[in-house]
Design an enzyme around this catalytic site. Structure first.
Site, PDB file in Angstrom:
ATOM      1  CB  SER A 192      -3.369  63.520  60.694  1.00  0.00           C
ATOM      2  OG  SER A 192      -1.992  63.706  60.633  1.00  0.00           O
ATOM      3  CB  SER A 194      -0.597  60.873  59.244  1.00  0.00           C
ATOM      4  OG  SER A 194      -1.629  60.901  60.229  1.00  0.00           O
ATOM      5  CE  LYS A 238      -4.069  58.238  60.469  1.00  0.00           C
ATOM      6  NZ  LYS A 238      -3.917  59.590  61.075  1.00  0.00           N
TER       7      LYS A 238
HETATM    8  N1  GLN Z   1       1.535  66.370  59.954  1.00  0.00           N
HETATM    9  C1  GLN Z   1       1.652  66.438  61.379  1.00  0.00           C
HETATM   10  C2  GLN Z   1       2.839  65.649  61.822  1.00  0.00           C
HETATM   11  O1  GLN Z   1       3.551  65.201  61.009  1.00  0.00           O
HETATM   12  C3  GLN Z   1       0.392  65.965  62.012  1.00  0.00           C
HETATM   13  C4  GLN Z   1       0.298  64.516  62.137  1.00  0.00           C
HETATM   14  C5  GLN Z   1      -0.982  64.054  62.745  1.00  0.00           C
HETATM   15  O2  GLN Z   1      -1.906  64.835  62.957  1.00  0.00           O
HETATM   16  N2  GLN Z   1      -1.026  62.775  63.048  1.00  0.00           N
HETATM   17  O3  GLN Z   1       3.077  65.462  62.973  1.00  0.00           O
END
Ligand code: GLN
Length: 509
Positions: A179, A155, A80
């Site tokens: 994420s 994400s 990532k």
């Molecule tokens: N979807 C969550 C957010 O927008 C989690 C993001 C993540 O785990 N990086 O914060």
């Protein structure tokens, strides 16, 4: 599709050991696959073909010399784009870091290199890991390999889609609120968020330091355990890293795969499902969840209902703590030190340059959270918002403690729905945030979690995930339960779930 693309990482490791293939051959097969399907999937922001092939050649030489570095030596991986990679771009999905090439490797990346895994490239993500769909990437969204009009989660949608589309056998994700696990659920892949402090955050560009963890994104539970053992363990460069050996994760996965869970107590969390939770739970998600619970009972586990009343406040708590930390972390992108610099006019002051750069370099969601976070931290509001959220965070951790007295692991569906359509929730931040309802409590408490594919929802034929949560430092339980469920489900399906992904057959959809 080449022969090796559908092999698991464990199978690739065996084939390499048996001399049936070489790391160069396998790595080239994946690079070809990326070239064929990534124009449609857009899982990658950067592909390092030359670097990966050179690392693969080095692995083949080590194998010939008998000096292998790890069980996964020679098995390629995608990373990532939020982890720093020396000599390779790291953008975090943001314009503000466009063109930035870090001078150092994140510890996770260094461990991959030291274990001999060729790095295929960097995967797409929501900008600075803020989002649940990858649509907040400044470089355009990733598409779900099951249906290219749908989101791959976020994400870390790029890492999940890369693994689901057979563009990589393994990937690294990061999980601040879900994420790794939510993209796993909606793409039919396995995702693990380790115990907080179990995997080094050194070189992980921080979204929210107290919540972030890097972890494995794979096609099987055993592959996740193998990868977790490579990246995990103490790192003196991260002050929150736990100085304790990892539990035996691979062994736990192998034991779980035998299908015997007798003596294990499984807690179904009332608040993390349609029965007692908030949000709209899709019925197909709930039926696959219930079937999985039944399979665990058949494997000998005992099921208990547990209630964690404060979990209904987890989302609100997270969306105060996360923006607060993020607003502070993102202040370092000031046009002076990294990446983009925008000069609004000749003779502009440093402050003007900073303002113009941050205006052009950050997307809407990032700006929204910086504003929220600075507000929550401002004097006069700090106690009412940030301070209060920290207190609720403690209550959530206590609910976990109480639940883990009654059960060895807790379970829930990973995400309330299957993959939604691109664009469907983009203009509705709250609807987007609700995707992480079931994953966020683990980040707030620092406990580990896994998402394992649990089948396809009847309404839309799309994948859904089963989440297992364990007490801090008991990551091995995730692998034991995850592998048992995977074994039972794979037997029922007559093969891996991903073999049924329609958009993938025969190359680019
Ligand atoms: N979807 C969550 C957010 O927008 C989690 C993001 C993540 O785990 N990086 O914060």
């Amino acid at each position: 599709m080449g022969d090796w693309l559908r092999s698991t990482a464990a199978e690739l490791a065996d084939a390499l050991a048996a001399g049936e293939t070489t790391s160069v051959e396998v790595t080239r097969a994946y690079l070809d696959r990326i070239a064929a399907v990534d124009p449609a999937v857009h899982a990658f922001l950067h592909v390092d073909a030359d670097g990966a092939l050179a690392q693969a050649a080095a692995s083949d030489e080590r194998r010939a010399a008998g000096t292998l570095l790890s069980p996964l030596d020679g098995v390629p991986i995608a990373v990532k784009d939020v982890l720093t990679t020396a000599g390779l771009p790291t953008t975090c999905g943001s314009r503000i870091l466009e063109g930035w090439v870090p001078p150092y490797d994140a510890t996770v990346v260094r461990r991959l290199r030291e274990a001999g895994l060729p790095i295929l490239g960097k995967t797409n993500m929501d900008e600075f890991a803020m989002g649940s769909s990858t649509e907040h990437s400044a470089y355009g969204p990733t598409h779900n390999p099951w249906d290219l009009d749908r989101i791959p989660g976020g994400s870390g949608g790029g890492s999940a889609a890369a693994v689901a589309a057979f563009e990589a056998p393994l990937a690294i994700g990061t999980d601040t609120g879900g994420s790794i696990r939510q993209p796993g659920a909606v793409t039919g892949t396995v995702g693990v968020k380790p115990t907080y402090g179990g995997v080094s955050r050194y070189g992980l560009v921080a979204l929210a330091n107290s919540l972030d963890q890097a972890g494995p994104v794979t096609r099987t539970v055993l592959d996740a355990a193998l990868l977790h053992e490579v990246i995990g363990g103490h790192d003196p460069l991260d002050s929150t890293s736990i100085d304790q050996p990892l539990p035996a994760l691979v062994e736990a996965a192998r034991q779980g795969a035998t299908g015997d869970l007798s003596g294990l107590r499984i807690g179904v969390v009332t608040e993390l499902s349609a029965t007692g939770g908030q949000g709209g739970w899709q019925s197909g998600v709930m039926s696959r969840f219930q079937e999985s619970v039944d399979l665990l009972v058949e494997a000998g586990a005992e099921v208990v209902e547990v209630s964690c009343p404060t979990f209904v406040h987890a989302l609100a708590t997270y969306y105060l703590i996360l923006p607060a930390e993020a607003s502070s972390n993102l202040a370092k992108f000031d046009a002076m030190r990294y990446g983009l610099r925008v000069w609004p006019e000749e003779g502009a002051s440093a402050e003007d340059v900073m303002r113009a750069t941050r205006d052009a370099g950050f997307g809407d969601e990032v700006k929204r959270r910086i504003i929220l976070g600075t507000y929550a931290l401002s004097s006069g509001y700090y106690d009412a918002y940030y301070g209060q959220a920290q207190k609720v965070r403690t209550l959530i951790a206590r609910d976990f403690d109480a639940a883990f007295e009654k059960a060895d692991v807790l379970v829930s569906p990973t995400a309330p729905t299957t993959a939604f359509r691109l664009g469907e929730k983009l203009d509705d931040p709250i609807a987007m945030y609700l995707n992480d309802l079931a994953t966020i409590p683990a980040n707030l408490a620092g406990v580990p979690g896994i998402s394992v594919p649990s089948g396809l929802a009847d309404e839309d034929g799309l994948p859904t995930g089963f989440q297992v949560l364990a007490p801090a430092l008991a990551d091995d339980r995730l692998y034991r339960v995850g592998a048992a469920l995977e074994a039972a489900l794979t037997a029922r399906w007559g093969g891996p779930l991903l073999d049924r992904a329609p958009a993938l057959e025969g190359g680019a959809a």
